[in-house]
Design a protein around this motif. Structure first.
Motif, short mmCIF file in Angstrom:
data_model
loop_
_atom_site.label_atom_id
_atom_site.label_comp_id
_atom_site.label_asym_id
_atom_site.label_seq_id
_atom_site.Cartn_x
_atom_site.Cartn_y
_atom_site.Cartn_z
N GLU A 136 0.82 -1.60 0.25
CA GLU A 136 -0.03 0.62 -0.03
C GLU A 136 0.93 0.90 0.09
O GLU A 136 0.21 2.37 -0.65
CB GLU A 136 -1.02 -0.17 1.41
N ALA A 159 -8.01 -2.89 -13.31
CA ALA A 159 -6.96 -3.21 -13.21
C ALA A 159 -5.98 -3.75 -14.28
O ALA A 159 -4.91 -3.38 -14.52
CB ALA A 159 -7.28 -4.85 -11.96
N THR A 195 -7.26 3.93 -11.38
CA THR A 195 -7.24 2.65 -11.47
C THR A 195 -5.00 1.81 -10.86
O THR A 195 -5.17 1.13 -10.93
CB THR A 195 -6.30 2.14 -13.22
N ALA A 229 -6.74 0.84 -5.71
CA ALA A 229 -7.56 -0.63 -5.53
C ALA A 229 -7.01 -0.78 -6.18
O ALA A 229 -6.60 -2.12 -5.82
CB ALA A 229 -8.98 0.08 -4.08
N PRO A 230 -7.80 -1.34 -7.60
CA PRO A 230 -7.84 -2.07 -8.72
C PRO A 230 -6.25 -3.03 -8.59
O PRO A 230 -5.98 -3.92 -9.14
CB PRO A 230 -8.35 -1.12 -9.86
N ILE A 283 -4.12 -2.46 -6.81
CA ILE A 283 -3.40 -3.09 -5.60
C ILE A 283 -4.19 -4.30 -5.29
O ILE A 283 -3.38 -5.59 -5.40
CB ILE A 283 -3.68 -2.45 -3.82
N GLU A 284 -5.04 -4.79 -5.77
CA GLU A 284 -5.96 -6.61 -5.82
C GLU A 284 -5.54 -6.62 -6.93
O GLU A 284 -4.84 -8.12 -6.43
CB GLU A 284 -7.75 -5.92 -6.10
N ALA A 285 -5.12 -6.46 -8.02
CA ALA A 285 -4.38 -7.63 -8.73
C ALA A 285 -2.77 -7.76 -8.37
O ALA A 285 -2.81 -9.22 -9.52
CB ALA A 285 -4.19 -6.06 -10.16
N LYS A 305 -2.16 -8.57 -4.84
CA LYS A 305 -2.78 -9.17 -4.51
C LYS A 305 -2.83 -10.52 -5.34
O LYS A 305 -2.94 -11.89 -4.38
CB LYS A 305 -3.46 -8.72 -3.27
N SER A 306 -4.00 -10.43 -6.60
CA SER A 306 -4.39 -11.71 -7.07
C SER A 306 -3.70 -12.25 -7.83
O SER A 306 -3.85 -13.29 -8.28
CB SER A 306 -5.62 -11.05 -7.53
N GLN A 327 -2.13 -10.67 -10.56
CA GLN A 327 -2.82 -10.95 -12.18
C GLN A 327 -1.58 -9.86 -12.76
O GLN A 327 -0.86 -9.51 -13.87
CB GLN A 327 -4.09 -9.84 -11.94
N GLU A 331 4.36 -8.01 -8.14
CA GLU A 331 5.07 -7.22 -8.12
C GLU A 331 6.62 -5.59 -8.48
O GLU A 331 6.49 -4.88 -7.46
CB GLU A 331 5.20 -6.69 -6.07
#
Length: 776
Positions: A31, A307, A327, A330-331, A333-335, A337-338, A340, A343
């Motif tokens: 984050e 994302a 974009t 949150a999109p 960050i979730e991408a 973590k998943s 997608q 990092e």
């Protein structure tokens, strides 16, 4: 101590910026990393108390939430609404204090603003628009202007400027033509690099716009696809960016909205990473043009959701999302973590962002939000206005002058007519604060902005005035009064042109594209009616693009062009018209003769010229580089003995220029290359060098150019840049048109040796040496 993390290696100012960034990244959460890759759009509070009262409406997020993990950038705190400069600086400092206190590491935001015609803030000096920079042919003056702009921004707490625009004009109908420097890549590159040197020298990060291809949109429509080949991209569009990076030292690049041959630049890894970084060696930051990452989803259709768009942009090489959190919030960050999005792409972008913050001192323990006292912040002073006036004077172009109608003789009855004659806003481009932000009647313009009527009226007694018509619309009821005023005068100054605005709110500017090159509204009808009176007419154009000056305008005794000449442009125009100033500007764009779909610039091969195989003649009314003076100059070629030119060498050519008139003036010596036979079709002529040469009456100067063979390079049939052996000519001329048909001097040369391939370390600059002699 700022933040809650002990002083560590990343605070050590003895390390390089890259080493400090490398030390900090492993300490950060996902984050915290992503927070450094976004901007937030909030305006400064007029009270000086921090962010604007309605900041949540602007940002789409709560202020306390968005700064909880840190913040990459603050978007346009001064350029969103009128705010007093002192209050704005204090407000910005208060916002930075909140950002520092809210997060673990206490890293302030990098602040960016627009600065194309000066710091785009209320009560800031407005300089001439970029077409006027090109018209001056004076990089040294542009560097001085940019330095002053940069110092005013730094004094207010701003770190990054979104300028210069290095798009080469390709279609005059494009609304953003006014933001370009001209239609020639060498002129755009040399002037643009000078601007970069000035603003970077003041400690402000210059941001090159718009990388790349934006100005080549189909039909001159904003954001329309750009269908061009690799040669046009390599030989016309990209060179100014190379020059601004290598000769200027720009530390940031903004991606173009364009899609080139179906690939949006915001998702183009080949352009933003392989070319820009791996081939050119660029190590700075790439920031997204506003909303361009979301456009991958909404407009281009290459991303299914936010994302996807974020992942495409990161992989392509974009580091920071502007203007606000979307974009990359949150999109993204979730991408990550998943799984997608890798990092490692976040870390790659973050390394560049943090290194730049380290360069700016934003990671230092002793960082302060303002270089000095906010009470000392002044954005418009006498010195700045005088500098704006100097540039305006140099940028005014005398296009035609028959019968000696100019300068206006004392004692003559003068009528001033036309819809821009008494409109101060006709002096400003669309990125000047009053035009860009829109009207705020309760605050006023925030600066003294005399119209042409006010300035000329101070020099010409009993000046009659009639507007004739509006800039837009079809009301012709005022034309009769304008005709009467002209008929009763000895000479009529007829001022027509544009009003800059955004997205249809003007006739020039971003999103204000033109279907053709007729003057807006009924202005052409006004011109024809006034010309029919028989009174000598001085046609003055205040515009952001070249409008067609076809046969119906041939009756004008004189034509003068001002490309949004800025805050003191009215004074500069009045001085040129009355002869107080000798005009020295040259056209940075050709002026077409026909208003229809003939947007081609002078950079055309033989089949782009008038031919027997087409009934359409694209010959312009006035060519790129053209401009007249109130004095006269004679040129004589210098015998340099050059005949052979090694493909890996250089050649020196020159002319002698003498001011043969009775007053001081400045000539612009232009050097063009003609390559009659090449393995790909080439422009008939193209500019490779120029020199602005001020001379007193009777004075002469030797003007010598040292031209590396690299200046003759082009993209060959195999897609690589080459210098090809064979016969060429270097032509000295007063314009591109003269270079084709009547060069003052032509030097035939033969490039000798084997075909040579060039890399991106090639010599980009033709140097000029001016040796003045005494008055004769």
């Amino acid at each position: 101590m700022r933040g809650q993390v002990p002083n560590d290696k990343w605070r050590d100012t003895r390390l390089t910026a890259a080493e400090r960034a490398e030390a900090l990244i492993p300490l950060m959460t996902l984050e915290e990393k992503v927070a450094q890759l976004v901007g937030v759009w909030v305006g400064a509070d007029a009270s000086g108390g921090g962010v604007a009262p309605h900041q949540a409406d602007m940002a789409g997020v709560e202020w306390s939430d968005v700064i909880a993990h840190g913040l990459g950038q603050l978007t346009r705190p001064f350029g969103t609404a009128p705010v007093d400069p002192v209050a704005g600086a204090r407000s910005l400092a208060a916002s930075q204090a909140q950002i520092v206190a809210a997060s673990r590491f206490g890293i302030p935001a990098q602040v960016h603003e627009e600065c194309l015609t000066g710091f785009a803030a209320w009560r800031a000096t407005v300089y001439p628009a970029p077409l006027s920079w090109g018209a001056s042919f004076d990089p040294e003056l542009i560097e001085e202007v940019a330095g002053r702009i940069g110092r005013s921004m730094r004094a207010a707490g701003v770190h990054q400027g979104l300028a210069p625009v290095l798009d080469v004009t390709r279609d005059y109908r494009w609304g953003r033509t006014e933001e370009t420097i001209g239609e020639d890549p060498y002129l755009v590159g040399t002037v643009g690099a000078a601007y970069v040197r000035g603003i970077e020298g003041a400690g402000v990060v210059a941001t090159l716009k718009h990388f790349a291809g934006y100005s080549a949109s189909r039909g001159g429509r904003n954001l329309a696809p750009a269908h061009m080949g690799g040669r046009e991209l390599a030989d016309v569009i990209l060179p100014p960016f190379e020059m601004a990076l290598r000769l200027g030292g720009a530390r940031s690049v903004m991606n173009s909205y364009a899609e080139i041959d179906g690939v949006p630049v915001a998702a183009d890894e080949g352009l933003l990473t392989r070319l820009l970084r791996e081939e050119w060696g660029f190590a700075g930051t790439v920031v997204a043009d506003y909303f361009s990452i979301r456009f991958l989803h909404k407009l281009h259709g290459v991303a299914a959701e936010a994302a996807d768009a974020a992942g495409l942009a990161l992989r392509a090489g974009i580091d920071v999302e502007l203007p606000t959190v979307d974009t990359f919030g949150a999109p993204l960050i979730e991408a990550v973590k998943s799984g997608q999005v890798d990092e490692a792409l976040i870390d790659r972008a973050l390394a560049r962002v943090l290194a730049q913050k380290a360069e700016l001192g934003l990671l230092d323990e002793d960082w302060q939000p303002l270089p000095g006292d906010a009470a000392d912040v002044r954005l418009d002073d006498e010195e700045s206005q005088e500098l704006a006036l100097r540039l305006a004077r140099e940028s005014i172009v005398l296009v035609r002058n028959t019968g000696g109608v100019l300068p206006l003789a004392p004692g003559r009855r003068v009528a001033l007519v036309g819809p821009v004659a008494d409109d101060p806003m006709a002096m400003l481009g669309c990125y000047a604060f009053p035009a860009h932000v829109g009207p705020h009647p309760e605050h006023g313009l925030g600066l003294d902005l005399p119209s042409l009527r006010e300035a000329l009226g101070a020099l010409v007694p009993d000046l009659a005035y009639e507007p004739g018509c509006e800039i837009t619309g079809d009301d012709t009821s005022g034309i009769a009064a304008a005709v009467a005023a002209a008929a009763e005068s000895d000479v009529c100054v007829l001022a027509v042109g544009d009003r800059a605005g955004l997205f249809g709110r003007g006739t020039s500017g971003e999103g204000c594209d033109a279907a053709d090159l007729r003057l807006p509204g009924v202005q052409s009808e006004l011109v024809r009616a006034v010309l029919a009176t028989g009174t000598p007419v001085v046609l003055v154009l205040l515009a952001g693009r070249p409008y067609a000056l076809g046969p119906e305008f041939d009756a004008a005794a004189a034509v003068v062009y001002g490309f949004f000449p800025g805050q003191r442009g009215g004074q500069a125009l009045a001085e040129v018209l009355t002869g107080a100033v000798n005009p020295t500007g040259r056209l940075p764009v050709s002026v077409p003769r026909d208003a229809g779909g003939l947007p081609a610039t002078y950079l055309s091969p033989w089949l782009g010229r008038r031919t027997q195989v087409s009934s359409v003649d694209p010959t312009p009314a006035y060519s790129f580089g053209h401009g007249l003076s109130y004095t006269t100059f004679e040129w004589e070629p210098l015998d340099t003995g050059a005949a052979e030119w090694p493909v890996d060498g250089e050649v020196t050519v020159g002319v002698s220029v003498r001011n043969t008139g009775s007053r001081a003036g400045a000539e612009v010596v232009q050097l063009y290359l003609h390559d009659p036979v090449a393995q790909t079709t080439r422009p008939v002529v193209r500019l490779v060098g120029y020199a602005r040469v001020p001379l007193e009456a009777g004075q002469a100067a030797r003007v010598e150019f040292t031209v590396p063979a690299d200046a003759a390079s082009f993209t060959g049939v195999r897609g690589r840049r080459i210098v090809e052996p064979g016969d060429v000519e270097l032509r000295f001329a007063r314009s591109s048109g003269d270079a084709e048909t009547g060069a003052a001097a032509a030097v035939p040369l033969r490039l000798t040796g084997a075909e040579r391939e060039l890399g991106h370390d090639r010599n980009l600059l033709v140097t000029a040496r001016i040796t003045r002699e005494g008055a004769g």
